[in-house]
Design a protein around this motif. Structure first.
Motif, PDB file in Angstrom:
ATOM      1  N   ARG A   1     -42.492 -60.960 -23.970  1.00  0.00           N
ATOM      2  CA  ARG A   1     -42.855 -60.713 -22.607  1.00  0.00           C
ATOM      3  C   ARG A   1     -44.391 -61.817 -22.496  1.00  0.00           C
ATOM      4  N   VAL A   2     -44.260 -62.261 -21.577  1.00  0.00           N
ATOM      5  CA  VAL A   2     -45.970 -63.340 -21.502  1.00  0.00           C
ATOM      6  C   VAL A   2     -46.699 -62.334 -20.921  1.00  0.00           C
ATOM      7  N   PRO A   3     -47.894 -62.362 -21.673  1.00  0.00           N
ATOM      8  CA  PRO A   3     -49.153 -61.769 -21.194  1.00  0.00           C
ATOM      9  C   PRO A   3     -49.423 -63.097 -19.209  1.00  0.00           C
ATOM     10  N   PRO A   4     -49.587 -61.948 -18.278  1.00  0.00           N
ATOM     11  CA  PRO A   4     -50.069 -62.386 -17.216  1.00  0.00           C
ATOM     12  C   PRO A   4     -51.162 -63.680 -16.960  1.00  0.00           C
ATOM     13  N   PHE A   5     -51.926 -63.095 -18.206  1.00  0.00           N
ATOM     14  CA  PHE A   5     -53.153 -63.867 -18.384  1.00  0.00           C
ATOM     15  C   PHE A   5     -53.748 -63.622 -19.318  1.00  0.00           C
ATOM     16  N   THR A   6     -54.323 -64.767 -19.837  1.00  0.00           N
ATOM     17  CA  THR A   6     -55.167 -65.020 -21.292  1.00  0.00           C
ATOM     18  C   THR A   6     -56.339 -65.926 -21.238  1.00  0.00           C
ATOM     19  N   LEU A   7     -57.560 -65.227 -21.750  1.00  0.00           N
ATOM     20  CA  LEU A   7     -58.731 -66.151 -21.891  1.00  0.00           C
ATOM     21  C   LEU A   7     -59.303 -66.133 -23.478  1.00  0.00           C
ATOM     22  N   LEU A   8     -59.040 -67.663 -23.943  1.00  0.00           N
ATOM     23  CA  LEU A   8     -59.568 -67.671 -25.127  1.00  0.00           C
ATOM     24  C   LEU A   8     -60.595 -68.716 -25.191  1.00  0.00           C
ATOM     25  N   ALA A   9     -61.849 -68.285 -26.129  1.00  0.00           N
ATOM     26  CA  ALA A   9     -62.469 -68.507 -27.006  1.00  0.00           C
ATOM     27  C   ALA A   9     -62.505 -70.041 -26.715  1.00  0.00           C
ATOM     28  N   ASP A  10     -61.639 -70.931 -26.497  1.00  0.00           N
ATOM     29  CA  ASP A  10     -62.430 -72.272 -26.492  1.00  0.00           C
ATOM     30  C   ASP A  10     -62.592 -72.831 -24.842  1.00  0.00           C
TER      31      ASP A  10
ATOM     32  N   GLU B   1     -18.234 -75.435 -25.558  1.00  0.00           N
ATOM     33  CA  GLU B   1     -17.636 -74.982 -25.666  1.00  0.00           C
ATOM     34  C   GLU B   1     -16.307 -73.922 -25.307  1.00  0.00           C
ATOM     35  N   GLY B   2     -16.598 -74.510 -23.828  1.00  0.00           N
ATOM     36  CA  GLY B   2     -15.743 -73.082 -23.213  1.00  0.00           C
ATOM     37  C   GLY B   2     -16.384 -71.617 -22.766  1.00  0.00           C
ATOM     38  N   LYS B   3     -17.370 -71.855 -23.576  1.00  0.00           N
ATOM     39  CA  LYS B   3     -17.843 -70.142 -23.779  1.00  0.00           C
ATOM     40  C   LYS B   3     -19.137 -70.245 -22.595  1.00  0.00           C
ATOM     41  N   TYR B   4     -19.921 -69.147 -22.114  1.00  0.00           N
ATOM     42  CA  TYR B   4     -21.279 -69.174 -22.035  1.00  0.00           C
ATOM     43  C   TYR B   4     -22.146 -68.070 -22.350  1.00  0.00           C
ATOM     44  N   TYR B   5     -23.133 -69.265 -21.885  1.00  0.00           N
ATOM     45  CA  TYR B   5     -24.701 -67.702 -22.730  1.00  0.00           C
ATOM     46  C   TYR B   5     -25.580 -68.732 -21.684  1.00  0.00           C
ATOM     47  N   ARG B   6     -26.570 -67.018 -21.892  1.00  0.00           N
ATOM     48  CA  ARG B   6     -27.912 -66.743 -21.437  1.00  0.00           C
ATOM     49  C   ARG B   6     -29.243 -67.319 -22.540  1.00  0.00           C
ATOM     50  N   GLY B   7     -30.121 -67.855 -22.569  1.00  0.00           N
ATOM     51  CA  GLY B   7     -31.022 -67.817 -22.867  1.00  0.00           C
ATOM     52  C   GLY B   7     -32.239 -68.026 -22.398  1.00  0.00           C
ATOM     53  N   TYR B   8     -33.355 -66.990 -23.322  1.00  0.00           N
ATOM     54  CA  TYR B   8     -34.319 -66.316 -22.281  1.00  0.00           C
ATOM     55  C   TYR B   8     -35.982 -66.457 -23.132  1.00  0.00           C
ATOM     56  N   PHE B   9     -36.605 -67.660 -23.255  1.00  0.00           N
ATOM     57  CA  PHE B   9     -37.442 -68.436 -23.207  1.00  0.00           C
ATOM     58  C   PHE B   9     -38.710 -67.542 -23.224  1.00  0.00           C
ATOM     59  N   VAL B  10     -39.830 -67.405 -24.379  1.00  0.00           N
ATOM     60  CA  VAL B  10     -40.736 -67.372 -23.749  1.00  0.00           C
ATOM     61  C   VAL B  10     -41.752 -67.641 -25.255  1.00  0.00           C
ATOM     62  N   PRO B  11     -42.926 -68.318 -24.217  1.00  0.00           N
ATOM     63  CA  PRO B  11     -43.648 -68.827 -24.653  1.00  0.00           C
ATOM     64  C   PRO B  11     -44.997 -67.974 -25.648  1.00  0.00           C
ATOM     65  N   TRP B  12     -45.192 -67.985 -26.889  1.00  0.00           N
ATOM     66  CA  TRP B  12     -46.267 -67.102 -27.784  1.00  0.00           C
ATOM     67  C   TRP B  12     -47.783 -68.225 -27.415  1.00  0.00           C
ATOM     68  N   MET B  13     -48.547 -66.580 -26.871  1.00  0.00           N
ATOM     69  CA  MET B  13     -49.768 -67.355 -26.769  1.00  0.00           C
ATOM     70  C   MET B  13     -50.498 -68.159 -28.617  1.00  0.00           C
TER      71      MET B  13
ATOM     72  N   LEU C   1     -48.185 -77.163 -17.679  1.00  0.00           N
ATOM     73  CA  LEU C   1     -47.328 -76.869 -17.953  1.00  0.00           C
ATOM     74  C   LEU C   1     -47.834 -76.139 -19.537  1.00  0.00           C
ATOM     75  N   PHE C   2     -47.980 -75.143 -20.324  1.00  0.00           N
ATOM     76  CA  PHE C   2     -48.462 -74.890 -21.351  1.00  0.00           C
ATOM     77  C   PHE C   2     -47.448 -75.166 -22.253  1.00  0.00           C
ATOM     78  N   VAL C   3     -47.657 -75.312 -23.162  1.00  0.00           N
ATOM     79  CA  VAL C   3     -46.608 -76.006 -24.403  1.00  0.00           C
ATOM     80  C   VAL C   3     -47.002 -75.145 -25.612  1.00  0.00           C
ATOM     81  N   PRO C   4     -45.795 -74.265 -26.191  1.00  0.00           N
ATOM     82  CA  PRO C   4     -46.559 -73.041 -26.701  1.00  0.00           C
ATOM     83  C   PRO C   4     -46.311 -73.590 -28.198  1.00  0.00           C
ATOM     84  N   GLU C   5     -46.463 -73.369 -29.433  1.00  0.00           N
ATOM     85  CA  GLU C   5     -46.476 -74.440 -30.881  1.00  0.00           C
ATOM     86  C   GLU C   5     -45.192 -72.928 -31.751  1.00  0.00           C
ATOM     87  N   GLN C   6     -44.532 -72.044 -30.936  1.00  0.00           N
ATOM     88  CA  GLN C   6     -43.887 -71.171 -31.207  1.00  0.00           C
ATOM     89  C   GLN C   6     -44.103 -70.492 -29.888  1.00  0.00           C
TER      90      GLN C   6
END
Length: 301
Positions: A83-92, A271-283, A202-207
């Motif tokens: 899950r993504v924290p709804p709000f984060t404020l960092l020292a920088d 290849e005829g099969k279906y998938y769901r991907g759920y993407f979660v960026p890390w802070m 838009l936030f682009v995470p490293e992981q």
């Protein structure tokens, strides 16, 4: 004579006390200068931190963070790495928050850069609203009137983390709205949940974590071509319908370019099969690789 004085002493004392009690108190002095005396207001609660203090902290040090831990929701969100924290404020000065959009599938994670003064002002606002008066409460029920209890099911925990002047990150975890100071809790939640910045991008995470789940039939959703190595689509276990991997570097960039979003669900056909991907960026600074691997053991890809 001495005996007489001694015998009269209690009477005299009583008379003095009665006289004092009946005496009209002198009126309080009034201000005759015509100039109002300003009232003294209590100093607002602040951290005492300065911009110089922030410059000495690691860039990814958390100043303020709000997270929600659900008890009944998508299974991915039960994990901290899911899950993504709804709000984060960092020292920088980076402030990272969730833009809710029109519905859950339109959420985006945004990032903006604040000046040290702006970051400290936001940090102090949380303190002024009463963060230090909040204490953790994690039970599903709490005492009400008499022997009664108030109970709430399937609510979420609110997790608030605020950097203290000592340098420690104080964490408060409160179930539902079970706070002794409900006004402080609701005020802080509103401030952080409704935060937005006019220059955010838009936030682009490293992981990030990518949860993958095979779909039994074609979903009634927009389907994308699978953008990564097909090896990711191989479920490493047979006892779990969902698996998860860590994305970073080129695979992370390829995935985000394909889905054009940085959070939530996307659906794929391969290849005829279906998938769901759920993407979660890390802070920034958060690495949950070991925790994810412990929950979803997978071979290296």
């Amino acid at each position: 004579m001495n005996r007489l004085l001694k015998s009269l002493t209690p009477v005299l004392l009583l008379a003095v006390l009665l006289l004092a009690a009946c005496t009209t108190a002198a009126p309080a002095p009034t201000n005759t200068s015509g100039v109002e005396t300003p009232s003294v207001e209590p100093e607002p609660e602040t951290s005492g931190l300065t911009p110089e203090d922030l410059s000495e902290l690691p860039a990814g040090e958390v100043l303020v963070q709000m997270d929600y831990e659900p008890t009944f929701f998508f299974p991915e969100t039960l994990y901290e790495f899911g899950r993504v924290p709804p709000f984060t404020l960092l020292a920088d000065g980076r402030v990272i928050y969730v833009d809710e959009g029109a519905n859950f599938d339109e959420q985006h994670v945004m990032v903006a850069r604040l000046s040290p003064e702006e970051a400290l002002d936001l940090h102090n606002q949380v303190l002024e609203l009463g963060f230090d008066r909040l204490e953790s409460y994690t039970e599903f029920c709490r005492p009400a009137s008499g022997e009664n209890q108030e109970c709430v099911m399937d609510a979420s925990y609110t997790i608030l983390r605020v950097l203290q002047p000592s340098g420690d990150l104080r964490e408060v975890k409160i179930y539902a709205s079970f706070a002794d100071d409900l006004q402080a809790l609701e005020s802080i939640r509103t401030l952080l949940a409704e935060y937005s910045h006019p220059e955010a991008v838009l936030f682009v995470p490293e992981q990030a974590a990518l949860f993958i789940e095979a779909q039994p039939e074609r979903p009634d959703m927009e389907l994308l071509e699978w953008p990564l190595d097909p090896a990711y689509l191989v479920n490493p276990t047979s006892d779990q319908p969902m698996w998860a991997v860590v994305l970073e570097g080129e695979p992370l960039e390829q995935y985000m370019q394909a889905v054009e979003r940085n959070n939530g669900s996307s659906y794929f056909e391969h290849e005829g099969k279906y998938y769901r991907g759920y993407f979660v960026p890390w802070m920034p600074g958060a690495d949950f690789s070991a925790q994810l691997q412990a929950e979803f053991p997978t071979p290296e890809l």
